[in-house]
Motif scaffolding. Structure first.
Motif, PDB file in Angstrom:
ATOM      1  N   SER A   1     102.774 133.116  67.211  1.00 18.89           N
ATOM      2  CA  SER A   1     101.624 134.020  67.129  1.00 18.89           C
ATOM      3  C   SER A   1     101.568 134.578  65.710  1.00 18.89           C
ATOM      4  O   SER A   1     102.578 134.637  65.008  1.00 18.89           O
ATOM      5  N   PHE A   2     100.386 134.993  65.268  1.00 13.75           N
ATOM      6  CA  PHE A   2     100.178 135.497  63.909  1.00 13.75           C
ATOM      7  C   PHE A   2     100.357 137.008  63.870  1.00 13.75           C
ATOM      8  O   PHE A   2      99.873 137.718  64.736  1.00 13.75           O
ATOM      9  N   ASN A   3     101.051 137.488  62.830  1.00 13.28           N
ATOM     10  CA  ASN A   3     101.215 138.920  62.590  1.00 13.28           C
ATOM     11  C   ASN A   3     100.656 139.245  61.210  1.00 13.28           C
ATOM     12  O   ASN A   3     101.131 138.717  60.214  1.00 13.28           O
ATOM     13  N   CYS A   4      99.673 140.115  61.171  1.00  7.94           N
ATOM     14  CA  CYS A   4      99.081 140.560  59.908  1.00  7.94           C
ATOM     15  C   CYS A   4     100.021 141.569  59.254  1.00  7.94           C
ATOM     16  O   CYS A   4     100.472 142.510  59.898  1.00  7.94           O
ATOM     17  N   ILE A   5     100.309 141.375  57.967  1.00  8.99           N
ATOM     18  CA  ILE A   5     101.181 142.287  57.243  1.00  8.99           C
ATOM     19  C   ILE A   5     100.382 143.152  56.271  1.00  8.99           C
ATOM     20  O   ILE A   5     100.589 144.350  56.174  1.00  8.99           O
ATOM     21  N   ARG A   6      99.457 142.531  55.578  1.00  9.53           N
ATOM     22  CA  ARG A   6      98.696 143.240  54.551  1.00  9.53           C
ATOM     23  C   ARG A   6      97.361 142.542  54.350  1.00  9.53           C
ATOM     24  O   ARG A   6      97.262 141.336  54.512  1.00  9.53           O
ATOM     25  N   GLN A   7      96.353 143.318  53.990  1.00  9.65           N
ATOM     26  CA  GLN A   7      95.050 142.739  53.679  1.00  9.65           C
ATOM     27  C   GLN A   7      94.523 143.328  52.381  1.00  9.65           C
ATOM     28  O   GLN A   7      94.733 144.506  52.100  1.00  9.65           O
ATOM     29  N   LYS A   8      93.858 142.490  51.622  1.00 11.59           N
ATOM     30  CA  LYS A   8      93.233 142.913  50.376  1.00 11.59           C
ATOM     31  C   LYS A   8      91.787 142.454  50.390  1.00 11.59           C
ATOM     32  O   LYS A   8      91.445 141.472  51.043  1.00 11.59           O
TER      33      LYS A   8
END
Length: 97
Positions: A57-64
């Motif tokens: 499964s995907f885990n979001c860490i940071r977004q820009k």
């Protein structure tokens, strides 16, 4: 579709310094009538995969977000706990795509 058999599990699940296993970039393509200042706009999502019970499964860490300059999405949305150190659990993560 990602063929996970081509990678070691740790290469998909571990973040190291400035290495993120998954980087997604969404770029907006505008029509010619849009101002040149707005034509370069994109969102970059950094994350990793987690492996549990035979599934990834995907885990979001940071977004820009880039619109003439680079912003952390936590800055745009005012998330006080948005830095990586305070995001140890999923309750503090916001993934906006």
């Amino acid at each position: 579709m990602l063929n996970t058999a081509l990678y070691k599990e740790q290469d998909l699940t571990e973040v190291k310094d400035d290495y993120f296993p998954v980087v997604l970039m969404i770029e907006t393509k505008y029509q010619s009538r849009v101002s040149e200042k707005l034509k370069k706009c994109c969102q970059i999502t950094y994350g990793k995969l987690s492996y549990s019970q035979g599934e990834y499964s995907f885990n979001c860490i940071r977004q820009k977000f880039f619109l003439n300059k680079l912003f952390d999405l936590c800055e745009i949305f005012g998330i006080e706990e948005g830095n990586g150190e305070n995001m140890a659990n999923d309750t503090n993560k916001l993934c906006v795509i």
